[in-house]
Design a protein around this motif. Structure first.
Motif, PDB file in Angstrom:
ATOM      1  N   UNK A 243      -3.888 -16.655  -2.040  1.00  0.00           N
ATOM      2  CA  UNK A 243      -3.237 -15.930  -2.845  1.00  0.00           C
ATOM      3  C   UNK A 243      -3.608 -14.406  -3.221  1.00  0.00           C
ATOM      4  N   UNK A 244      -3.208 -13.689  -2.362  1.00  0.00           N
ATOM      5  CA  UNK A 244      -3.522 -12.329  -2.433  1.00  0.00           C
ATOM      6  C   UNK A 244      -2.738 -11.137  -2.418  1.00  0.00           C
ATOM      7  N   UNK A 245      -3.080  -9.902  -2.532  1.00  0.00           N
ATOM      8  CA  UNK A 245      -2.354  -8.820  -2.727  1.00  0.00           C
ATOM      9  C   UNK A 245      -1.471  -8.462  -1.403  1.00  0.00           C
ATOM     10  N   UNK A 246      -2.274  -9.146  -0.195  1.00  0.00           N
ATOM     11  CA  UNK A 246      -1.483  -8.729   1.197  1.00  0.00           C
ATOM     12  C   UNK A 246      -0.158  -9.735   1.045  1.00  0.00           C
ATOM     13  N   UNK A 247      -0.069 -10.805   0.430  1.00  0.00           N
ATOM     14  CA  UNK A 247       1.300 -11.528   0.703  1.00  0.00           C
ATOM     15  C   UNK A 247       2.233 -10.777  -0.211  1.00  0.00           C
ATOM     16  N   UNK A 248       1.827 -10.252  -1.172  1.00  0.00           N
ATOM     17  CA  UNK A 248       2.821  -9.668  -2.173  1.00  0.00           C
ATOM     18  C   UNK A 248       3.247  -8.211  -1.263  1.00  0.00           C
ATOM     19  N   UNK A 249       2.504  -7.740  -0.435  1.00  0.00           N
ATOM     20  CA  UNK A 249       2.801  -6.537   0.392  1.00  0.00           C
ATOM     21  C   UNK A 249       3.906  -7.033   1.488  1.00  0.00           C
ATOM     22  N   UNK A 250       3.612  -8.124   2.104  1.00  0.00           N
ATOM     23  CA  UNK A 250       4.462  -8.792   3.157  1.00  0.00           C
ATOM     24  C   UNK A 250       5.588  -9.068   2.461  1.00  0.00           C
TER      25      UNK A 250
ATOM     26  N   UNK B  92       3.342   2.516   1.033  1.00  0.00           N
ATOM     27  CA  UNK B  92       2.329   1.867   0.617  1.00  0.00           C
ATOM     28  C   UNK B  92       2.178   0.200   1.214  1.00  0.00           C
ATOM     29  N   UNK B  93       3.477  -0.245   1.494  1.00  0.00           N
ATOM     30  CA  UNK B  93       3.450  -1.338   1.788  1.00  0.00           C
ATOM     31  C   UNK B  93       3.655  -1.769   3.234  1.00  0.00           C
ATOM     32  N   UNK B  94       3.900  -0.710   4.079  1.00  0.00           N
ATOM     33  CA  UNK B  94       4.235  -0.835   5.399  1.00  0.00           C
ATOM     34  C   UNK B  94       2.836  -0.335   6.304  1.00  0.00           C
ATOM     35  N   UNK B  95       2.623  -0.815   7.160  1.00  0.00           N
ATOM     36  CA  UNK B  95       1.541  -0.258   8.192  1.00  0.00           C
ATOM     37  C   UNK B  95       1.876   1.030   8.753  1.00  0.00           C
ATOM     38  N   UNK B  96       1.974   2.071   8.054  1.00  0.00           N
ATOM     39  CA  UNK B  96       2.483   3.463   8.621  1.00  0.00           C
ATOM     40  C   UNK B  96       1.189   4.352   8.541  1.00  0.00           C
ATOM     41  N   UNK B  97       0.695   4.615   9.360  1.00  0.00           N
ATOM     42  CA  UNK B  97      -0.517   5.564   9.574  1.00  0.00           C
ATOM     43  C   UNK B  97      -0.173   7.110   9.758  1.00  0.00           C
ATOM     44  N   UNK B  98       0.916   7.456  10.470  1.00  0.00           N
ATOM     45  CA  UNK B  98       1.374   8.751  10.645  1.00  0.00           C
ATOM     46  C   UNK B  98       2.865   8.877  10.541  1.00  0.00           C
ATOM     47  N   UNK B  99       3.171   9.993   9.854  1.00  0.00           N
ATOM     48  CA  UNK B  99       4.600  10.297   9.648  1.00  0.00           C
ATOM     49  C   UNK B  99       5.022  11.472  10.394  1.00  0.00           C
TER      50      UNK B  99
END
Length: 783
Positions: free
Chosen positions: A502-509, A544-551
């Motif tokens: 049970x982690x915040x990562x699962x919430x993000x996914x 903040x939920x997606x693995x986006x490093x550059x826009x």
């Protein structure tokens, strides 16, 4: 002589005559009994004879049941009371019989078979003789025997013990043990008469017994009323010697069987257990538990490690699929549950070795599949791991009966194997991506089975946070690709993960999947005006939920693209006023329709490639400098975008196809003579169509270092939060308890003790906790 004296003398005389009459009747009766016993047939006694003697005894005792004072008791000439004389008669007849049977015993005491037969027969005859004699004198048990705190049956047994058993018990014991040893050597029970001899030891220690007769089988037995006394005597006088001889015999046998293979020894051991059990049931059931314990100690506990680790033990059986032999070994070892640990350890060692072989060889042994596709090393690795896991699981269920301690070894073995491979978290994310992408058209049952296998691998990982970091990237790619998008499947897998951590990562996914669902709903609810040249699909991603490093939002977009994006943005903001939309052009994909001469080609490209290539609608050639000024695309991104067109000969250049754009004045021309049999082409940037930059490795290493630093900070936060939570609840706690509880509470990764200690020191510096002034191994929470 007065009348009173005359009366007493007359009574004595009559009583003496009656006693003599009773004695004579008993002599006649006992003679018949002994004759019947001698002939080996049934004892033929008329009930009238027995009852006649009984009635005479009853009458002789005068007013039975009433208390008589000592002055009125009738004495016979010997000075004994009538009751005492009758008891002596009873004892005399028994002692006479005992003398005869002991004399017979002495005649054959040097012959083992004869001793066995004679003792069995005489003990049986003595019980029969005592029983019928008891019936004649049974009234004494009511009237006389209680006064001396015994009964006729106990007296009978005591006389036999003193006059017979005590004189020959050592010979009887040796005879029993000799027959038992012979039975063990021959493997079959040679003579069941030893049961009668062993019964002697079962009853001789009892101070109070009752003699019973079972007419149906013609058996006579002493029944102990106080088992404790009898049990102590039995254990000391028989069982201790039996166990001593058992140990001595099987020690020699075991030493002789050391050359046996493990299966051979188990077969032999099982035959011993069966033989000894049969002997116990048949002859000495009271010693069954003691014999079993002795055999378990000698044949199982003392041999377990050797049998399991021998060249024909567990490793051999697992390697050559000798599953039935393994099952027999397990059942044999299970006789002593303390020894299961040896089997569990061997089981774990074997599968650790098999897993380590995969760890060492996977990169060198990638095999070409039949369809010609080179499998990714992650797919190859976990396919093999799952194969040996399935083998181990089948053995655990079918041969080892899901023994809990071996289940722990199963988890321990594969946990060790997988976590020794530093790439396991990343490879599992890749393997999961491969499986999910290949699930189209697979039935639900098979899909659920494959997902469960992924979760079983996930359960073994220590660095689950590293897995989720990679998994998030692959999930992002799958969700943003409508061709492979499968939201239901993604939800199903996340639900399985939730049961494990049970982690915040699962919430993000979960939020990522929710974003795609909302995007689809918005697209279906709105009627968006579309340029005929474009088919626009937009994914609305929560920041903040997606693995986006550059826009890349500052790129100059062609009017064809700009107009459509502005139209969509207006429609969205009407419904969601106040929100800010930022276009991630570097993450989008599309299809370009390229018409040249009379042919039409469909090019699968990303959005930046689309922006760059659409410039050729203005003219047929541009310099690198022109592209950079017209689009504001970074040079490296421009290289990655246009070189695939060069490689496919859609664009031509003077330099080599995948060379870097080092010269800004270099001109790229549209190949007006382009022709290709394939009408659909995939031009998305990939490693084969990218320049080999000198600093690319350094950039990747730097990026990895940054990611690890970020991951380490997240781990510090997780450990800190758990430590503070523990301290808040406990207020005061010992050092080792704090370490153990913290480790058990964290499931997203496995923190080592040193890492936790550093975080404790950090919390002390930040005044969250403090050490006890007297004992530094105790911590206190700072409010």
């Amino acid at each position: 002589m007065n009348k009173k004296s005359e009366y007493t003398f007359e009574q004595q005389k009559q009583s003496q005559q009656k006693l003599q009459s009773i004695h004579q009747q008993c002599q006649i009766a006992t003679k018949k009994i002994r004759q019947g016993l001698l002939e080996g047939g049934s004892i033929k006694m008329q009930n009238q004879e027995i009852m006649g003697i009984f009635n005479d005894i009853y009458k002789l005792t005068e007013n039975p049941g009433k208390t008589q004072n000592s002055q009125n008791q009738i004495k016979v000439k010997s000075g004994e009371s009538i009751e005492e004389q009758l008891i002596n008669y009873f004892k005399g007849f028994l002692q006479e019989f005992i003398t005869d049977i002991y004399q017979k015993f002495n005649e054959f005491k040097d012959e083992k078979e004869s001793v066995l037969y004679i003792v069995s027969k005489t003990f049986h005859d003595y019980k029969a003789y005592s029983y019928w004699l008891y019936k004649m004198f049974s009234y004494l048990d009511i009237f006389a025997m209680p006064q001396i705190n015994t009964n006729l049956s106990s007296t009978s047994l005591q006389l036999f013990k003193e006059g017979y058993f005590d004189k020959c018990n050592k010979l009887i014991l040796n005879t029993i043990l000799q027959f038992i040893q012979e039975t063990r050597k021959n493997g079959i029970l040679l003579n069941k008469q030893i049961k009668q001899l062993i019964q002697l030891f079962s009853v001789m220690g009892s101070n109070e017994v009752e003699l019973k007769h079972t007419k149906e089988v013609g058996e006579y037995d002493y029944v102990c009323k106080k088992q404790q006394d009898a049990s102590i005597f039995y254990r000391e006088q028989f069982q201790s010697h039996l166990l001593q001889e058992t140990q001595k015999y099987y020690k020699e046998e075991i030493d002789d069987k050391q050359k046996f293979t493990t299966p051979e020894f188990i077969n032999w051991g099982n035959s011993i257990f069966k033989l000894e059990l049969d002997m116990c049931i048949e002859c000495y059931p009271k010693s069954q538990q003691a014999i079993e314990n002795k055999l378990k100690m000698m044949l199982v506990k003392d041999q377990a490690s050797r049998l399991i680790n021998s060249p024909t033990g567990v490793g051999y059986m697992l390697q050559y699929d000798r599953t039935e032999e393994l099952k027999q070994l397990f059942l044999y070892i299970l006789r002593n549950k303390e020894c299961i640990c040896h089997l569990a350890k061997a089981y774990q060692n074997y599968f650790e070795q098999q897993g380590q072989i995969i760890n060492n060889s996977i990169e060198q042994e990638q095999q070409q599949q039949k369809d010609g596709r080179q499998p990714h090393e992650a797919e190859l690795y976990f396919t093999r791991i799952l194969e040996i896991m399935e083998k181990a699981q089948n053995i655990l269920k079918q041969q080892l009966y899901d023994e809990p301690e071996i289940q722990k070894s199963y988890s321990g073995a594969f946990m060790c194997v997988i976590n020794k491979n530093e790439k396991s978290p990343m490879w599992l994310a890749i393997y999961t991506d491969i499986i999910i992408r290949s699930e189209k058209g697979v039935n639900e049952m098979e899909t659920d089975k494959r997902l469960s296998k992924i979760v079983s691998l996930f359960q073994l990982l220590y660095q689950r946070d590293v897995f989720f970091r990679h998994y998030q990237k692959f999930l992002s790619n799958r969700l943003l690709n409508q061709q492979i998008q499968n939201l239901q499947l993604e939800k199903q897998l996340l639900q399985k993960f939730k049961g494990e951590t049970g982690t915040n990562v699962l919430t993000q996914l979960s939020s990522m999947i929710n974003d795609i669902e909302q995007s689809n709903r918005f697209a279906s609810d709105q009627q968006i005006s579309k340029n005929t040249k474009f088919d626009l699909n937009v994914f609305l991603l929560s920041q903040g939920c997606w693995p986006i490093t550059t826009i890349l939002d500052n790129i100059i977009k062609p009017p064809q693209i700009q107009n459509v994006l502005e139209n969509y943005e207006k429609l969205y903001l009407v419904k969601h006023n106040g929100r800010i939309l930022t276009w991630c052009l570097n993450m989008g994909q599309g299809e370009l329709i390229y018409k040249i001469q009379t042919e039409k080609y469909y090019l699968n490209v990303n959005t930046i490639q689309m922006v760059a290539f659409l410039q050729f609608n203005k003219k047929d050639s541009f310099s690198i400098k022109d592209f950079l000024e017209m689009t504001k695309i970074d040079k490296i991104d421009l290289e990655n975008s246009l070189i695939p067109f060069v490689c496919m000969k859609i664009i031509s250049r003077e330099k080599q196809d995948i060379e870097e754009f080092t010269d800004d004045n270099e001109v790229l021309k549209l190949n007006l003579g382009f022709s290709n049999r394939a009408k659909k082409m995939k031009l998305l940037p990939n490693q084969k169509m990218q320049p080999k930059r000198a600093n690319k490795v350094k950039e990747q290493n730097q990026e990895e270092l940054q990611q690890m630093e970020q991951l380490n900070k997240q781990r510090e936060f997780v450990v800190d939060s758990q430590l503070v939570r523990l301290m808040k609840s406990k207020k005061t706690i010992k050092h080792h308890e704090l370490l153990e509880n913290c480790q058990s509470m964290i499931s997203i990764f496995k923190p080592d003790v040193l890492f936790i200690k550093k975080r404790i020191e950090n919390l002390i510096e930040r005044d969250y906790i403090r050490r006890d002034e007297k004992d530094w191994n105790i911590y206190h929470y700072q409010n």
